[in-house]
Design a protein around this motif. Structure first.
Motif, PDB file in Angstrom:
ATOM      1  N   THR A  50       5.633  13.075   0.018  1.00  0.00           N
ATOM      2  CA  THR A  50       4.333  13.724   0.243  1.00  0.00           C
ATOM      3  C   THR A  50       3.740  14.143  -1.103  1.00  0.00           C
ATOM      4  N   LEU A  51       2.411  14.318  -1.116  1.00  0.00           N
ATOM      5  CA  LEU A  51       1.730  14.848  -2.294  1.00  0.00           C
ATOM      6  C   LEU A  51       1.597  16.357  -2.105  1.00  0.00           C
ATOM      7  N   GLN A  52       2.246  17.128  -2.948  1.00  0.00           N
ATOM      8  CA  GLN A  52       2.234  18.582  -2.818  1.00  0.00           C
ATOM      9  C   GLN A  52       1.371  19.201  -3.920  1.00  0.00           C
ATOM     10  N   PRO A  53       0.498  20.162  -3.564  1.00  0.00           N
ATOM     11  CA  PRO A  53      -0.386  20.766  -4.569  1.00  0.00           C
ATOM     12  C   PRO A  53       0.354  21.710  -5.512  1.00  0.00           C
ATOM     13  N   VAL A  54      -0.095  21.730  -6.755  1.00  0.00           N
ATOM     14  CA  VAL A  54       0.422  22.671  -7.755  1.00  0.00           C
ATOM     15  C   VAL A  54      -0.778  23.448  -8.284  1.00  0.00           C
ATOM     16  N   TYR A  55      -0.778  24.775  -8.115  1.00  0.00           N
ATOM     17  CA  TYR A  55      -1.924  25.613  -8.486  1.00  0.00           C
ATOM     18  C   TYR A  55      -1.673  26.365  -9.787  1.00  0.00           C
ATOM     19  N   HIS A  56      -2.750  26.720 -10.471  1.00  0.00           N
ATOM     20  CA  HIS A  56      -2.639  27.659 -11.587  1.00  0.00           C
ATOM     21  C   HIS A  56      -2.238  29.004 -10.995  1.00  0.00           C
ATOM     22  N   GLY A  93       3.926  36.848 -10.658  1.00  0.00           N
ATOM     23  CA  GLY A  93       4.063  37.523  -9.366  1.00  0.00           C
ATOM     24  C   GLY A  93       3.473  36.748  -8.207  1.00  0.00           C
ATOM     25  N   LEU A  94       2.647  35.748  -8.498  1.00  0.00           N
ATOM     26  CA  LEU A  94       2.023  34.937  -7.444  1.00  0.00           C
ATOM     27  C   LEU A  94       2.680  33.564  -7.443  1.00  0.00           C
ATOM     28  N   SER A  95       3.325  33.223  -6.321  1.00  0.00           N
ATOM     29  CA  SER A  95       4.033  31.943  -6.264  1.00  0.00           C
ATOM     30  C   SER A  95       3.134  30.830  -5.743  1.00  0.00           C
ATOM     31  N   ASN A  96       3.518  29.615  -6.074  1.00  0.00           N
ATOM     32  CA  ASN A  96       2.773  28.440  -5.596  1.00  0.00           C
ATOM     33  C   ASN A  96       2.799  28.393  -4.071  1.00  0.00           C
ATOM     34  N   ASN A  97       3.921  28.797  -3.506  1.00  0.00           N
ATOM     35  CA  ASN A  97       4.077  28.779  -2.047  1.00  0.00           C
ATOM     36  C   ASN A  97       3.118  29.752  -1.367  1.00  0.00           C
ATOM     37  N   THR A  98       2.889  30.922  -1.988  1.00  0.00           N
ATOM     38  CA  THR A  98       1.956  31.910  -1.429  1.00  0.00           C
ATOM     39  C   THR A  98       0.545  31.347  -1.374  1.00  0.00           C
ATOM     40  N   VAL A  99       0.132  30.668  -2.458  1.00  0.00           N
ATOM     41  CA  VAL A  99      -1.210  30.066  -2.486  1.00  0.00           C
ATOM     42  C   VAL A  99      -1.310  28.959  -1.444  1.00  0.00           C
ATOM     43  N   LEU A 113     -11.192  30.724  -2.488  1.00  0.00           N
ATOM     44  CA  LEU A 113      -9.918  30.062  -2.207  1.00  0.00           C
ATOM     45  C   LEU A 113     -10.124  28.585  -1.870  1.00  0.00           C
ATOM     46  N   LEU A 114     -11.160  28.292  -1.116  1.00  0.00           N
ATOM     47  CA  LEU A 114     -11.456  26.893  -0.778  1.00  0.00           C
ATOM     48  C   LEU A 114     -11.672  26.056  -2.032  1.00  0.00           C
ATOM     49  N   TYR A 115     -12.369  26.648  -3.003  1.00  0.00           N
ATOM     50  CA  TYR A 115     -12.690  25.928  -4.233  1.00  0.00           C
ATOM     51  C   TYR A 115     -11.627  26.116  -5.321  1.00  0.00           C
ATOM     52  N   TYR A 116     -10.534  26.772  -4.998  1.00  0.00           N
ATOM     53  CA  TYR A 116      -9.450  26.926  -5.965  1.00  0.00           C
ATOM     54  C   TYR A 116      -8.541  25.701  -5.843  1.00  0.00           C
ATOM     55  N   PHE A 117      -9.022  24.592  -6.400  1.00  0.00           N
ATOM     56  CA  PHE A 117      -8.332  23.324  -6.234  1.00  0.00           C
ATOM     57  C   PHE A 117      -7.060  23.262  -7.070  1.00  0.00           C
ATOM     58  N   PRO A 118      -6.080  22.483  -6.614  1.00  0.00           N
ATOM     59  CA  PRO A 118      -4.839  22.346  -7.390  1.00  0.00           C
ATOM     60  C   PRO A 118      -5.108  21.801  -8.788  1.00  0.00           C
ATOM     61  N   LYS A 119      -4.268  22.201  -9.729  1.00  0.00           N
ATOM     62  CA  LYS A 119      -4.387  21.665 -11.095  1.00  0.00           C
ATOM     63  C   LYS A 119      -3.654  20.339 -11.197  1.00  0.00           C
ATOM     64  N   ASP A 120      -2.763  20.077 -10.241  1.00  0.00           N
ATOM     65  CA  ASP A 120      -1.957  18.859 -10.269  1.00  0.00           C
ATOM     66  C   ASP A 120      -1.338  18.664  -8.881  1.00  0.00           C
ATOM     67  N   TYR A 121      -0.717  17.521  -8.705  1.00  0.00           N
ATOM     68  CA  TYR A 121      -0.022  17.226  -7.453  1.00  0.00           C
ATOM     69  C   TYR A 121       1.303  16.576  -7.808  1.00  0.00           C
ATOM     70  N   ILE A 122       2.312  16.875  -7.028  1.00  0.00           N
ATOM     71  CA  ILE A 122       3.623  16.257  -7.242  1.00  0.00           C
ATOM     72  C   ILE A 122       3.941  15.379  -6.041  1.00  0.00           C
ATOM     73  N   LYS A 123       4.312  14.136  -6.321  1.00  0.00           N
ATOM     74  CA  LYS A 123       4.792  13.272  -5.248  1.00  0.00           C
ATOM     75  C   LYS A 123       6.308  13.237  -5.334  1.00  0.00           C
ATOM     76  N   TYR A 124       6.952  13.798  -4.339  1.00  0.00           N
ATOM     77  CA  TYR A 124       8.411  13.868  -4.328  1.00  0.00           C
ATOM     78  C   TYR A 124       8.964  12.575  -3.725  1.00  0.00           C
ATOM     79  N   GLU A 125       9.379  11.664  -4.598  1.00  0.00           N
ATOM     80  CA  GLU A 125       9.905  10.379  -4.138  1.00  0.00           C
ATOM     81  C   GLU A 125      11.391  10.496  -3.829  1.00  0.00           C
ATOM     82  N   ALA A 126      11.957   9.443  -3.253  1.00  0.00           N
ATOM     83  CA  ALA A 126      13.366   9.462  -2.860  1.00  0.00           C
ATOM     84  C   ALA A 126      14.244   9.760  -4.080  1.00  0.00           C
TER      85      ALA A 126
END
Length: 673
Positions: free
Chosen positions: A143-149, A153-159, A33-46
């Motif tokens: 903020t920069l929010q992680p996006v995982y593969h 059934g498995l949500s990004n929020n769960t990861v 899990l530690l090495y399961y790095f995000p595939k991308d990041y989203i910066k939610y701007e105004a």
């Protein structure tokens, strides 16, 4: 102190059912899990208002629902559409297979949507935007929010929750490893700094391992008595075309290697369509004509079958007394037993197959040459396990790769191999015609595909995702796209999906259907990039082309242009960025893979790390050989300095490094130390 190897179920909220989903993405332990790095990041701007001068990029925009959403059913696809008001503009929004939105999106509802705006005629449109309440959006704004593969059934929020929980535990981690900034970076500069540390370590250990493997290879000798033979010269003379100067040069190098008492370890790099396969066949036939065995290992069953058929036809045409066999996972048990006997007694001289070639039950009588097709699909360990099938001598190894990597990088990346390059393409091939268009060109592209299908041809459509993924709503996925195409083309046009999550037998069935023109449109992920030959395929449409590296896009389009008809590649650019347009325009200006790879290296800098990872090349977890070329060179130089000071890693301060290398090399390989 929490242990790395603790099972994922030790985390709160991760029960047995959720653990099964984590297992599907390769996460079993805390370390995974530690090495399961995000595939991308989203910066939610105004949030802003939607406008025609803001099309083509991901953004958050304020909107009010104007009327009751409508649901349209097309086959298994449910399409929800709604009219929105954003500032002074009206926006048409569409969601696929989310019927519940028809009830939750009531007229007058104010919300913030995150997605990509595009123009269709004079209308502003958005597909699959994420919907937030104002309060929820304010929590993640800036903020920069992680996006995982993910998997179904498995949500990004769960990861995210699981990773956050793990990072709050007292873990004994290397101080140089900033896991927190990899998963939840405070800023882009924090992320780049943390990532560089992991990339350097990955490259350093890779280069160190190859240096020790190279030393082992240089010491490997054999007692084979392979000599040049008239059979291969007759084959060359009987070909319906002449070998290019590059093919002749590489063939001379291979002949010299095969005749040597030092075992060959050679990589042959050649662009798509450069004629690598005939060179591999010549090497196999030279080995077999001298009374020895050759194993040709392909990454997929269908490609192994194509190689077997082509090689068998060549042997028959030349009237050679050489038995050739095909061995794959789907070979029937009774036939396998018969093949095992023929391989062991040496009567089968050439065996073509997949990983089945190095199973324990397969024993070779006198294996002298191993040819692996598409190097990056096989790990070094798999290649080594096949080498051990040579009972008394170390077999020669020939690795064929269509990945166009600049020579300076190839020498580092394939440090355990000698490198040969076939840098010419036979003149008889019609060059592929290419164009880069935006998302407003879909209707025109579909009409062109229909015209080609009417002419008896076939089409590939490539999507970056298998299925709809949370956090990547702007990206096209195979599952939904297949349904969209079925609604746009008549029932007489057979359309099928292909992706890595399908069972091998199902994938093989679809590919065989496409190969036989029973399927006219194949919607696929990048699994098609390995060299399957479908001569009737003349069109490739690549969605979200901006999300792929140039080298991989070039590999993908190499699936077309294999017949006598003109072929066309359509790159759909979902990004209005000027730099992206410049990068993709390289594919229109040239069909030379090595030139494309070199330009890709210049156009993409070390900071360009999102969304365009060259997934086809080698098996690095986080590093990318193009964006991280400078780090790769630095790591390789540092390995050279280290081994000059301490060749056997015997100094006390290198004890932990030596142990780590042992675990990477494996017990049998570590004897080189």
């Amino acid at each position: 102190m929490t242990e790395y190897n603790e099972e994922i179920t030790k985390l709160k909220g991760v029960g047995e059912k959720t653990a099964v989903l984590f297992n599907k993405i390769g996460v079993f332990s805390f370390e995974d899990l530690l090495y399961y790095f995000p595939k991308d990041y989203i910066k939610y701007e105004a949030a802003v208002t939607a406008a025609s001068d803001r099309t083509g990029r991901l953004m958050a925009f304020e909107a009010v629902v104007l009327g009751r959403p409508l649901i349209k059913r097309t086959g298994r696809l449910q399409i929800v559409s709604a009219r929105l008001k954003s500032g002074d503009n009206e926006v048409n929004a569409v969601w696929f297979n989310m019927p519940y939105l028809a009830k939750s999106l009531k007229a007058g509802t104010a919300c913030i949507l995150y997605g990509r705006i595009y123009k269709s005629g004079e209308r502003l449109c958005t597909d699959q935007p994420v919907i937030f309440t104002r309060e929820k959006y304010e929590e993640i704004e800036n903020t920069l929010q992680p996006v995982y593969h993910l998997t179904k059934g498995l949500s990004n929020n769960t990861v995210k929750k699981a990773v956050k929980q793990l990072l709050e535990m007292p873990l004994h981690t290397d101080p140089d490893h900033d896991f927190h900034s990899m998963h939840f970076p405070g800023s882009l500069s924090d992320l780049k700094r943390a990532r560089e540390g992991f990339v350097y370590e990955e490259f350093f250990m890779y280069a160190l391992r190859l240096r020790f493997l190279r030393e082992k290879n240089d010491r490997a000798v054999n007692s084979f008595n392979i000599r040049e033979c008239p059979e291969t010269e007759r084959i060359i003379e009987g070909l319906p075309y002449s070998l290019t100067a590059a093919q002749k040069r590489v063939w001379d190098e291979i002949k010299g290697d095969l005749s040597s008492s030092s075992s060959m370890n050679r990589l042959v790099q050649g662009d798509v369509g450069s004629g690598k396969t005939i060179i591999a066949f010549l090497a196999a036939l030279m080995t077999a004509a001298n009374g020895y065995q050759c194993a040709i290992m392909a990454p997929t069953e269908i490609l192994a079958s194509q190689h077997f058929e082509a090689l068998s036809a060549l042997i028959k045409r030349q009237g050679l007394d050489i038995e050739c066999a095909l061995l794959t996972g789907s070979t029937k048990a009774a036939q396998k037993k018969q093949l095992y006997r023929g391989i062991e007694d040496g009567s089968i001289r050439i065996v073509v197959g997949t990983q089945a070639l190095f199973q324990k039950k397969v024993n070779y009588g006198n294996l002298a040459l191993v040819i692996t097709d598409e190097q990056h699909r096989f790990g070094v360990a798999q290649r080594e396990s096949l080498l051990k099938k040579g009972e008394n001598d170390t077999p020669h190894v020939l690795v064929m790769s269509a990945t166009p990597i600049p020579r300076t990088l190839a020498i580092i990346l394939y440090g355990d191999l000698d490198v040969s390059v076939i840098d010419e393409v036979p003149a008889k091939r019609l060059p592929i015609k290419n164009c880069v268009v935006d998302e407003s060109s879909h209707d025109k592209a579909f009409r062109f595909m229909a015209k080609e299908i009417t002419a008896g041809h076939q089409c590939y459509v490539i999507c970056p995702l298998v299925e709809e993924s949370e956090g990547a709503e702007d990206l096209k996925d195979v599952i939904n796209y297949t349904e969209v195409l079925k609604s746009r083309f008549p029932a007489s046009v057979s359309i099928a999906a292909l992706h890595g999550k399908m069972k091998p037998a199902e994938k093989a069935r679809v590919m065989e259907g496409f190969y036989g023109n029973e399927i006219q449109i194949l919607v696929s992920t990048t699994v098609v990039e390995v060299g399957v030959n479908v001569p009737a395929a003349t069109v490739m449409l690549i969605e979200n082309a901006e999300r792929f590296g140039l080298a991989q896009l070039h590999q993908l389009r190499g699936r077309i242009g294999r017949g006598d008809s003109q072929s066309y590649c359509i790159f759909i650019n979902g990004n209005d960025n000027e730099q992206t347009r410049e990068r993709l325009s390289v594919l229109v200006s040239t069909n030379d893979g090595f030139e494309i790879a070199s330009k890709d290296l210049k156009l993409r800098g070390p900071g360009d790390i999102f969304g365009i990872r060259q997934s086809g090349e080698l098996s690095f977890k986080i590093a990318d050989i193009f964006t991280d070329a400078d780090i790769l060179k630095r790591a390789a130089e540092d390995v050279t300095k280290l081994l000059e000071e301490d060749p056997g890693l015997c100094k006390p301060e290198h004890e932990m490094l030596r142990e780590k290398l042992f675990s990477l090399l494996g017990e049998q390989e570590s004897t080189v130390l």
